[in-house]
Write a protein that holds these residues in place. Structure first.
Motif, PDB file in Angstrom:
ATOM      1  N   THR A 267       0.622  -1.243   0.173  1.00 55.96           N
ATOM      2  CA  THR A 267      -0.037   0.044   0.054  1.00 55.96           C
ATOM      3  C   THR A 267       0.939   1.132   0.090  1.00 55.96           C
ATOM      4  O   THR A 267       1.670   1.333   0.896  1.00 55.96           O
ATOM      5  CB  THR A 267      -0.861   0.108   1.042  1.00 55.96           C
ATOM      6  OG1 THR A 267      -1.554  -1.120   1.279  1.00 55.96           O
ATOM      7  CG2 THR A 267      -1.803   1.287   1.175  1.00 55.96           C
ATOM      8  N   ASN A 268       0.904   1.956  -1.322  1.00 55.21           N
ATOM      9  CA  ASN A 268       1.499   3.239  -1.110  1.00 55.21           C
ATOM     10  C   ASN A 268       0.674   4.453  -1.618  1.00 55.21           C
ATOM     11  O   ASN A 268      -0.023   4.341  -2.386  1.00 55.21           O
ATOM     12  CB  ASN A 268       2.596   3.009  -2.358  1.00 55.21           C
ATOM     13  CG  ASN A 268       3.384   4.113  -2.400  1.00 55.21           C
ATOM     14  OD1 ASN A 268       3.485   5.274  -1.482  1.00 55.21           O
ATOM     15  ND2 ASN A 268       4.552   4.077  -3.201  1.00 55.21           N
ATOM     16  N   ALA A 269       0.444   5.327  -0.487  1.00 62.52           N
ATOM     17  CA  ALA A 269      -0.159   6.413  -0.511  1.00 62.52           C
ATOM     18  C   ALA A 269       0.063   7.319  -1.555  1.00 62.52           C
ATOM     19  O   ALA A 269      -0.781   7.946  -2.093  1.00 62.52           O
ATOM     20  CB  ALA A 269      -0.487   7.038   0.786  1.00 62.52           C
ATOM     21  N   GLU A 270       1.408   7.634  -2.140  1.00 66.94           N
ATOM     22  CA  GLU A 270       1.771   8.347  -3.094  1.00 66.94           C
ATOM     23  C   GLU A 270       1.185   7.924  -4.377  1.00 66.94           C
ATOM     24  O   GLU A 270       1.432   8.805  -5.246  1.00 66.94           O
ATOM     25  CB  GLU A 270       3.553   8.451  -2.975  1.00 66.94           C
ATOM     26  CG  GLU A 270       4.057   8.953  -1.927  1.00 66.94           C
ATOM     27  CD  GLU A 270       5.536   8.584  -1.612  1.00 66.94           C
ATOM     28  OE1 GLU A 270       6.016   8.121  -2.518  1.00 66.94           O
ATOM     29  OE2 GLU A 270       5.922   9.080  -0.570  1.00 66.94           O
ATOM     30  N   ASP A 271       0.931   6.614  -4.726  1.00 69.12           N
ATOM     31  CA  ASP A 271       0.467   6.292  -5.958  1.00 69.12           C
ATOM     32  C   ASP A 271      -1.091   6.633  -6.197  1.00 69.12           C
ATOM     33  O   ASP A 271      -1.596   6.542  -7.432  1.00 69.12           O
ATOM     34  CB  ASP A 271       0.625   4.563  -6.052  1.00 69.12           C
ATOM     35  CG  ASP A 271       1.994   4.194  -6.332  1.00 69.12           C
ATOM     36  OD1 ASP A 271       2.878   5.121  -6.394  1.00 69.12           O
ATOM     37  OD2 ASP A 271       2.528   3.147  -6.032  1.00 69.12           O
ATOM     38  N   ASN A 272      -1.703   6.989  -5.116  1.00 69.76           N
ATOM     39  CA  ASN A 272      -3.047   7.183  -5.251  1.00 69.76           C
ATOM     40  C   ASN A 272      -3.399   8.486  -5.891  1.00 69.76           C
ATOM     41  O   ASN A 272      -2.434   9.681  -5.731  1.00 69.76           O
ATOM     42  CB  ASN A 272      -3.787   7.244  -3.951  1.00 69.76           C
ATOM     43  CG  ASN A 272      -3.907   5.845  -3.342  1.00 69.76           C
ATOM     44  OD1 ASN A 272      -3.727   4.914  -4.044  1.00 69.76           O
ATOM     45  ND2 ASN A 272      -3.924   5.983  -1.880  1.00 69.76           N
ATOM     46  N   LEU A 273      -4.382   8.512  -6.865  1.00 64.33           N
ATOM     47  CA  LEU A 273      -4.920   9.969  -7.428  1.00 64.33           C
ATOM     48  C   LEU A 273      -5.679  10.529  -6.712  1.00 64.33           C
ATOM     49  O   LEU A 273      -6.640   9.876  -6.523  1.00 64.33           O
ATOM     50  CB  LEU A 273      -4.945   9.718  -9.071  1.00 64.33           C
ATOM     51  CG  LEU A 273      -3.963   9.139  -9.661  1.00 64.33           C
ATOM     52  CD1 LEU A 273      -4.407   8.898 -11.402  1.00 64.33           C
ATOM     53  CD2 LEU A 273      -2.713  10.307  -9.806  1.00 64.33           C
ATOM     54  N   PRO A 274      -5.460  11.824  -6.187  1.00 60.69           N
ATOM     55  CA  PRO A 274      -6.830  12.372  -5.555  1.00 60.69           C
ATOM     56  C   PRO A 274      -7.942  12.691  -6.664  1.00 60.69           C
ATOM     57  O   PRO A 274      -7.627  13.085  -7.867  1.00 60.69           O
ATOM     58  CB  PRO A 274      -6.405  13.779  -5.100  1.00 60.69           C
ATOM     59  CG  PRO A 274      -5.037  13.999  -5.776  1.00 60.69           C
ATOM     60  CD  PRO A 274      -4.743  12.729  -6.293  1.00 60.69           C
ATOM     61  N   VAL A 275      -9.213  12.591  -6.391  1.00 65.33           N
ATOM     62  CA  VAL A 275     -10.535  12.740  -7.035  1.00 65.33           C
ATOM     63  C   VAL A 275     -11.285  13.928  -6.627  1.00 65.33           C
ATOM     64  O   VAL A 275     -11.495  13.958  -5.588  1.00 65.33           O
ATOM     65  CB  VAL A 275     -11.382  11.466  -7.199  1.00 65.33           C
ATOM     66  CG1 VAL A 275     -12.577  11.692  -8.152  1.00 65.33           C
ATOM     67  CG2 VAL A 275     -10.603  10.316  -7.815  1.00 65.33           C
ATOM     68  N   GLN A 276     -11.234  14.836  -7.568  1.00 68.08           N
ATOM     69  CA  GLN A 276     -11.962  16.121  -7.108  1.00 68.08           C
ATOM     70  C   GLN A 276     -13.371  16.214  -7.475  1.00 68.08           C
ATOM     71  O   GLN A 276     -14.196  16.998  -7.080  1.00 68.08           O
ATOM     72  CB  GLN A 276     -11.273  17.329  -7.832  1.00 68.08           C
ATOM     73  CG  GLN A 276      -9.732  17.383  -7.395  1.00 68.08           C
ATOM     74  CD  GLN A 276      -9.523  17.604  -5.774  1.00 68.08           C
ATOM     75  OE1 GLN A 276     -10.266  18.576  -5.189  1.00 68.08           O
ATOM     76  NE2 GLN A 276      -8.401  17.142  -5.284  1.00 68.08           N
ATOM     77  N   GLU A 277     -13.915  15.348  -8.591  1.00 69.66           N
ATOM     78  CA  GLU A 277     -15.004  15.409  -8.899  1.00 69.66           C
ATOM     79  C   GLU A 277     -16.017  14.471  -8.244  1.00 69.66           C
ATOM     80  O   GLU A 277     -15.666  13.719  -7.504  1.00 69.66           O
ATOM     81  CB  GLU A 277     -15.081  14.813 -10.405  1.00 69.66           C
ATOM     82  CG  GLU A 277     -14.397  15.659 -11.383  1.00 69.66           C
ATOM     83  CD  GLU A 277     -14.120  15.055 -12.719  1.00 69.66           C
ATOM     84  OE1 GLU A 277     -15.099  13.935 -12.859  1.00 69.66           O
ATOM     85  OE2 GLU A 277     -13.259  15.296 -13.545  1.00 69.66           O
TER      86      GLU A 277
END
Length: 67
Positions: A49-59
């Motif tokens: 699990t790597n939090a840096e790989d996650n893309l934030p979703v704004q929509e």
């Protein structure tokens, strides 16, 4: 003081001290296997699990299209 008799005690359970031989080995094997599998799961979740790989979703979804 009166003793509460509504809850069972370990001494009151019929097979409290009767696990012997193969049954006792099976119980310990199940406990140890559970600990090993749980530890492997925790280690794998920490490693992979790597939090840096996650893309934030704004929509956000405002409406669901229906045909």
């Amino acid at each position: 003081m009166s003793k509460v008799t509504g809850e069972p005690t370990l001494e009151g359970i019929d097979d409290y001290n009767t696990l012997k031989g193969e049954k006792k080995k099976i119980v310990w094997a199940v406990i140890i296997a559970g600990l090993i599998i749980g530890s492997a799961y925790v280690i794998a979740s920490k490693v992979f699990t790597n939090a840096e790989d996650n893309l934030p979703v704004q929509e956000s979804i405002k409406s669901i299209p229906v045909k």
